[in-house]
Design an enzyme around this catalytic site. Structure first.
Site, short mmCIF file in Angstrom:
data_model
loop_
_atom_site.label_atom_id
_atom_site.label_comp_id
_atom_site.label_asym_id
_atom_site.label_seq_id
_atom_site.Cartn_x
_atom_site.Cartn_y
_atom_site.Cartn_z
N CYS A 116 67.33 44.92 -118.84
CA CYS A 116 68.36 43.81 -120.02
C CYS A 116 67.61 44.04 -120.92
CB CYS A 116 68.57 42.52 -118.83
SG CYS A 116 69.52 42.58 -117.74
N HIS A 256 69.75 37.75 -124.94
CA HIS A 256 70.63 38.50 -123.61
C HIS A 256 71.44 38.03 -123.19
CE1 HIS A 256 70.91 40.85 -119.86
NE2 HIS A 256 70.34 39.93 -119.57
N ASN A 286 77.43 39.89 -117.69
CA ASN A 286 76.06 40.31 -118.12
C ASN A 286 75.98 41.99 -117.87
OD1 ASN A 286 73.31 41.41 -118.23
ND2 ASN A 286 72.56 40.27 -116.40
O1 UT7 Z 1 69.84 39.32 -116.78
C1 UT7 Z 1 68.42 39.11 -115.90
C2 UT7 Z 1 69.70 38.61 -114.44
N1 UT7 Z 1 70.25 38.45 -114.57
C3 UT7 Z 1 69.50 36.97 -114.16
O2 UT7 Z 1 69.14 36.06 -115.69
C4 UT7 Z 1 70.14 35.58 -113.57
C5 UT7 Z 1 69.40 34.63 -113.05
N2 UT7 Z 1 70.19 33.75 -111.95
C6 UT7 Z 1 71.15 32.88 -112.16
O3 UT7 Z 1 71.81 33.31 -113.85
C7 UT7 Z 1 71.34 31.19 -110.95
O4 UT7 Z 1 69.98 31.80 -110.29
C8 UT7 Z 1 72.89 32.44 -110.95
C9 UT7 Z 1 74.38 32.31 -111.14
C10 UT7 Z 1 72.84 33.73 -109.92
C11 UT7 Z 1 72.83 31.11 -109.11
O5 UT7 Z 1 73.63 29.83 -109.49
P1 UT7 Z 1 72.58 28.80 -109.13
O6 UT7 Z 1 72.26 27.57 -109.95
O7 UT7 Z 1 70.23 29.85 -109.43
O8 UT7 Z 1 72.76 29.23 -108.02
P2 UT7 Z 1 71.66 29.11 -106.28
O9 UT7 Z 1 70.84 30.60 -106.06
O10 UT7 Z 1 70.81 28.07 -106.64
O11 UT7 Z 1 72.61 28.41 -105.12
C12 UT7 Z 1 73.42 27.00 -105.35
C13 UT7 Z 1 74.48 27.33 -104.56
C14 UT7 Z 1 74.12 27.10 -103.29
O12 UT7 Z 1 74.98 26.27 -101.93
P3 UT7 Z 1 74.01 25.43 -101.27
O13 UT7 Z 1 72.59 25.57 -100.29
O14 UT7 Z 1 73.56 24.08 -102.55
O15 UT7 Z 1 74.83 25.31 -100.25
C15 UT7 Z 1 74.80 28.75 -102.60
O16 UT7 Z 1 75.27 28.91 -101.85
O17 UT7 Z 1 75.34 27.58 -105.13
C16 UT7 Z 1 75.34 28.29 -103.54
N3 UT7 Z 1 76.33 29.64 -104.31
C17 UT7 Z 1 77.80 29.58 -105.15
N4 UT7 Z 1 78.29 28.90 -104.81
C18 UT7 Z 1 80.21 29.45 -105.03
C19 UT7 Z 1 76.30 30.98 -105.19
N5 UT7 Z 1 76.75 31.54 -105.36
C20 UT7 Z 1 77.91 31.23 -105.53
C21 UT7 Z 1 78.99 31.62 -105.96
N6 UT7 Z 1 80.03 30.57 -105.52
N7 UT7 Z 1 79.29 32.54 -106.32
#
Ligand code: UT7
Length: 331
Positions: A116, A256, A286
């Site tokens: 990125c 970004h 992204n």
């Molecule tokens: O270009 C650089 C590359 N990448 C980034 O910058 C990404 C950086 N990270 C992120 O943007 C975020 O971490 C994500 C968008 C990938 C995930 O969001 P989050 O708020 O960190 O979610 P999480 O992984 O902490 O998950 C929270 C909850 C979990 O459920 P429980 O365990 O609380 O019941 C996940 O299983 O949300 C659940 N979850 C989803 N639910 C619905 C994770 N992904 C999804 C989804 N839809 N797509």
């Protein structure tokens, strides 16, 4: 000693493939909801390339827009640098393919891999050829077809990424406008937080690597999120400070576009006025190396960029890689 020449951006172009993948479409592929995606990432839809359309195709279209906007022809170019994590193939480089598709007779070029952050790294690399006087016109392109390496059964990654390209032309500046300074950092200890393990020399392609989904993006979202929020702002702060500025001086902040929460947290920490932060993640997701030139194009479309503006570019990505660039907009 020979005075180095400042480089300036003299044209911007963008290209995204026409097909879109909305949050509603993703609801049919994985256990997710439009509401969750919008709230956690700020994304509504992304553009997805059709089968057979590769990064070089998007890159070439974006470069053509830049050349047209400047009334130049491909023969006016000296070099092409393509920032990408999804080259058409390992070799030849995407830059060679773009050279051929554009029909640019007098250029050399290469690809730059920094995920990125690749666009800001490529921008500074191109600027060095202008600085030394080696070249007069360098096309810097960020292009990615992320859909080619995304597992559309993995809700942790498939909701974020999209396909797209942006390009800028670098030319010598005769005044104080143009690129001022940059700060780049890599931290390889974060390698396994965001990576595609298969297909390289470590894990050459085999039935096993395909079965184990090693040719897809693997991400520890929370680890990347925490790193991004802290380090993108930190590098920007240091860069602003050593040039005698604070976030309040920034007229246009082009970060970004990985997650709206990362963008907002960074802007807030820097003290950049919210109306000066460019956001288009809702429409494109992204696009990895494409995000910053695509957002630059959005800023121009929305008439938020004018000559003399202090502009801050910032990125963070796999590697980890972090980059920030400070410039005065030149046109
Ligand atoms: O270009 C650089 C590359 N990448 C980034 O910058 C990404 C950086 N990270 C992120 O943007 C975020 O971490 C994500 C968008 C990938 C995930 O969001 P989050 O708020 O960190 O979610 P999480 O992984 O902490 O998950 C929270 C909850 C979990 O459920 P429980 O365990 O609380 O019941 C996940 O299983 O949300 C659940 N979850 C989803 N639910 C619905 C994770 N992904 C999804 C989804 N839809 N797509």
């Amino acid at each position: 000693m020979k005075q180095l020449t400042r480089a300036k951006i003299t044209g911007v172009g963008a290209y995204v493939p026409p097909d879109t993948l909305t949050n509603a479409d993703l609801e049919k592929l994985v256990a997710t909801t439009d509401e969750w995606i919008l709230e956690r990432t700020g994304i509504r839809e992304r553009h997805i390339a059709a089968k057979g359309v590769a990064s070089s195709d998007l890159a070439t279209e974006a470069a053509k827009v830049v050349l047209n906007s400047r009334g130049l022809s491909p023969s006016d170019l000296d070099a092409i640098i393509v920032a990408t994590v999804t080259p058409d193939m390992f070799f030849p480089s995407t830059a060679c393919l773009v050279q051929n598709k554009l029909g640019a007779p007098n250029v050399w070029g290469f690809d730059l891999s920094a995920a990125c952050s690749a666009f800001v790294y490529a921008l500074q690399t191109g600027a060095q050829y202008i600085a030394t006087g080696a070249h007069k016109r360098v096309m810097v392109i960020g292009a990615d077809v992320m859909s080619s390496i995304i597992d559309y059964t993995d809700r942790a990654t498939c909701i974020i990424f999209g396909d797209g390209a942006g390009a800028v032309l670098l030319e010598p500046s005769e005044d104080e406008l143009g690129l001022i300074d940059f700060m780049h950092v890599v931290d390889g200890s974060g390698g396994e937080s965001l990576f595609m393990p298969g297909g390289g020399s470590l894990n050459p392609t085999s039935h096993e690597t395909v079965d184990r989904k090693m040719h897809f993006v693997h991400q520890d979202g929370q680890a990347v999120f925490k790193f991004a929020v802290r380090h993108m702002a930190e590098v920007c702060e240091k860069l602003l400070e050593r040039n005698g500025f604070t976030g309040k001086d920034v007229d246009v902040f082009i970060p970004h576009q990985a997650n709206l929460r990362i963008i907002k947290a960074t802007g807030d920490r820097l003290g950049v006025k919210p109306e000066n932060v460019i956001i288009n993640i809702d429409r494109y997701g992204n696009t990895t190396a494409g995000t910053i030139p695509l957002a630059m194009n959005t800023a121009l479309e929305e008439k938020k960029l004018k000559k003399g503006d202090l502009v801050l570019l910032a990125s963070v990505g796999a590697g980890y890689t972090v980059g920030a660039t400070l410039l005065r907009w030149a046109y």
